[in-house]
Enzyme design. Structure first.
Site, short mmCIF file in Angstrom:
data_model
loop_
_atom_site.label_atom_id
_atom_site.label_comp_id
_atom_site.label_asym_id
_atom_site.label_seq_id
_atom_site.Cartn_x
_atom_site.Cartn_y
_atom_site.Cartn_z
N CYS A 86 -2.05 9.53 2.57
CA CYS A 86 -1.59 8.92 1.32
C CYS A 86 -2.49 9.25 0.14
O CYS A 86 -2.02 9.36 -0.98
CB CYS A 86 -1.48 7.41 1.48
N GLU A 105 0.88 -1.18 0.00
CA GLU A 105 0.00 0.00 0.00
C GLU A 105 0.91 1.22 0.00
O GLU A 105 1.40 1.64 1.04
CB GLU A 105 -0.90 -0.03 1.25
P1 NAD Z 1 7.41 4.91 7.74
O1 NAD Z 1 8.70 5.66 7.67
O2 NAD Z 1 6.69 4.84 9.02
O3 NAD Z 1 7.69 3.48 7.14
C1 NAD Z 1 6.69 2.50 7.08
C2 NAD Z 1 7.19 1.25 7.77
O4 NAD Z 1 8.35 0.76 7.11
C3 NAD Z 1 7.57 1.47 9.22
O5 NAD Z 1 6.99 0.48 10.02
C4 NAD Z 1 9.08 1.38 9.19
O6 NAD Z 1 9.61 0.87 10.39
C5 NAD Z 1 9.34 0.43 8.05
N1 NAD Z 1 10.66 0.64 7.47
C6 NAD Z 1 11.27 1.82 7.26
N2 NAD Z 1 12.48 1.63 6.68
C7 NAD Z 1 12.64 0.29 6.53
C8 NAD Z 1 13.67 -0.55 5.99
N3 NAD Z 1 14.79 -0.04 5.48
N4 NAD Z 1 13.46 -1.88 5.99
C9 NAD Z 1 12.33 -2.39 6.48
N5 NAD Z 1 11.32 -1.66 7.00
C10 NAD Z 1 11.47 -0.33 7.03
O7 NAD Z 1 6.36 5.54 6.72
P2 NAD Z 1 6.62 6.21 5.33
O8 NAD Z 1 7.11 5.23 4.35
O9 NAD Z 1 7.34 7.52 5.49
O10 NAD Z 1 5.11 6.54 5.00
C11 NAD Z 1 4.78 7.49 4.07
C12 NAD Z 1 4.53 6.86 2.72
O11 NAD Z 1 3.53 5.87 2.87
C13 NAD Z 1 3.98 7.82 1.70
O12 NAD Z 1 4.53 7.53 0.47
C14 NAD Z 1 2.49 7.52 1.71
O13 NAD Z 1 1.83 7.88 0.54
C15 NAD Z 1 2.49 6.06 1.94
N6 NAD Z 1 1.24 5.65 2.54
C16 NAD Z 1 0.42 4.82 1.83
C17 NAD Z 1 -0.79 4.45 2.37
C18 NAD Z 1 -1.73 3.55 1.65
O14 NAD Z 1 -2.67 3.09 2.28
N7 NAD Z 1 -1.54 3.27 0.39
C19 NAD Z 1 -1.15 4.91 3.63
C20 NAD Z 1 -0.29 5.72 4.31
C21 NAD Z 1 0.93 6.08 3.77
#
Ligand code: NAD
Length: 440
Positions: free
Chosen positions: A250, A216
């Site tokens: 998102c 997602e």
């Molecule tokens: P985040 O930084 O919280 O990362 C998400 C998860 O990935 C966390 O649990 C984190 O611990 C894990 N993570 C981070 N780096 C990692 C690595 N190197 N290896 C393994 N796991 C790792 O959140 P984010 O990515 O900054 O979230 C924002 C993004 O998410 C935006 O692009 C947004 O559009 C997208 N998003 C999508 C949805 C959806 O439902 N489609 C919803 C919310 C956010």
């Protein structure tokens, strides 16, 4: 006093797998029992969650309930109301060569132990809504809240074990090292919400075990505004959708795409709409959130120079405040148009007309959502037929994800797989094909 040694990821997964093998998670009664306990958690401890969301994101209590707690309760109620029917075997027609006595059907079965990795922006909803689907499907589940919303992560780590079956549900807190360790384990499905860079890391790790994934992800969701639209309604709805959670959503409209005359007419409407919603100084509005951390604050501040400020522009690093900001005269090559904004900045990009708008959208990654503000049938139909996006919203941003029976998910760079309502059952189950030819 000695602290107990934290359980290693391999041991957590092995423990949950042992539970799954006993068959305990499969009966409908266990599933609905867990869903009801989760509902109890949300109704009894909603204020604890709301306080954590305020600490992490400055979310008002109203917003925390509306977009996270009550949202998840609705998802739970809808699932509890329909689960029985969603789990029923579905008959399939049998070809004549197998004889009139042969029957066929599909039957859903749980996958096993699934992993849910959640992001920080809606740290309750985006962790628990997948959990609803995972438990409703009869799986054991490991959840990994985002370390970037630490208060919410801590509350979930405390409350989930207090309410749910701890032999079947485990919370693992932490950041990159902890998630990397988890991803080395074999799961039966990985459900990841976050950015595409980490999405690729997740998919690579899953490939080692041939584990299916749901990704997602995000991206730039356009809002096309037609010449015929009522611009005060458009501005009001865009401002509400864009600046919810300070733009850290998102499916937030990422940018406005319209013709130059409509853009000019929209500018004063945006100013009015922002003031009507957040007052003359949004920094004093209890309804307006804050940026998650300094890194994102600095990234977003750097994007403010990408156009002429129509409204907003103020920032305060100490409180991680960025005003709801609309930018005009934005060059499609400028920094604000090169990445997903994921913050309270709304650029207006102009194109001569509908043909160019469609080209603009299809020249770029397929978005998670595409919004169309026009009552013109031709415009609506052309955009639906000629573009691809996770979802298409006419007239209202964000709200499609509150329709429980619509699949929520992306396509292409915005992700793969979907969930919510019965779509979650499809994601977290295997649909087994069964053929029965009597021996007699
Ligand atoms: P985040 O930084 O919280 O990362 C998400 C998860 O990935 C966390 O649990 C984190 O611990 C894990 N993570 C981070 N780096 C990692 C690595 N190197 N290896 C393994 N796991 C790792 O959140 P984010 O990515 O900054 O979230 C924002 C993004 O998410 C935006 O692009 C947004 O559009 C997208 N998003 C999508 C949805 C959806 O439902 N489609 C919803 C919310 C956010």
């Amino acid at each position: 006093m000695n602290q107990p040694t934290p359980e290693q990821p391999a041991d957590t997964v092995a423990r949950l797998r042992a539970t799954f093998r006993t068959g305990r998670t499969k009966p409908l009664a266990w599933r609905t029992g867990q869903l009801r306990r989760l509902r109890d958690l949300l109704t009894e401890r909603g204020d604890d969650l709301a306080a954590a969301l305020h600490a992490d994101l400055g979310k008002s209590s109203t917003e925390a309930y509306r977009t996270e707690i009550d949202f998840t309760i609705r998802e739970l109620d809808h699932t509890l109301d329909h689960l029985d029917e969603w789990l029923r075997p579905e008959p399939a027609p049998v070809p004549a060569h197998l004889g009139a006595d042969a029957t066929a059907w599909t039957q859903v079965e749980p996958l096993g132990v699934v992993l849910v990795i959640a992001p920080w922006n809606y740290p309750v909803q985006l962790l628990l809504a997948p959990v609803v689907g995972a438990l409703a499907s009869g799986n054991a589940v490991v959840v990994k809240p985002s370390e970037l919303a630490p208060a919410t992560s801590a509350v979930l780590a405390r409350l989930l074990p207090a309410y749910l079956d701890t032999d079947a549900v485990a919370v693992v807190e932490g950041g990159v090292p902890e998630t990397t360790a988890l991803l080395a384990e074999r799961f039966d499905h990985i459900f990841y919400t976050g950015n595409g860079v980490v999405g690729r890391i997740v998919m690579r790790a899953a490939a080692e075990h041939l584990t299916p994934v749901s990704l997602e992800l995000g991206g730039k969701s356009p809002a096309f505004v037609g010449r015929d639209a009522d611009l005060s309604v458009v501005a009001d709805r865009l401002v509400r959708g864009k600046f919810l959670n300070a733009g850290q959503t998102c499916v937030a409209p990422d940018y406005v795409l319209t013709d130059p005359e409509t853009a000019a007419a929209l500018e004063p409407e945006f100013t009015k709409a922002v003031e009507a919603l957040f007052g003359a100084d949004p920094s004093t509005s209890g309804a307006y959130g804050r940026i998650i951390n300094e890194r994102h604050f600095d990234r977003l501040s750097g994007l403010l120079g990408s156009g002429r400020t129509v409204v907003g522009g103020a920032t305060d690093r100490a409180t991680k405040y960025i005003a709801p900001t609309v930018l005009a005269d934005v060059d499609p090559a400028s920094p604000v148009m090169r990445e997903e904004i994921f913050g309270p900045i709304l650029p207006i990009v102009t194109v001569p007309g509908l043909d160019e708008a469609i080209d603009f959208i299809t020249d770029r990654d397929k978005p998670l959502a595409l919004y169309v503000f026009s009552d013109d049938r031709g415009t609506r139909e052309r955009i639906a037929a000629e573009t691809s996006s996770g979802a298409l919203g006419y007239g209202l941003p964000l709200a499609h994800l509150t329709v429980s029976d619509l699949p929520f998910g992306g396509v292409g760079e915005s992700g793969m797989g979907s969930y919510h309502g019965r779509w979650s059952i499809e994601t977290f189950s295997h649909r087994k094909a069964v053929l029965d030819k009597p021996l007699g």
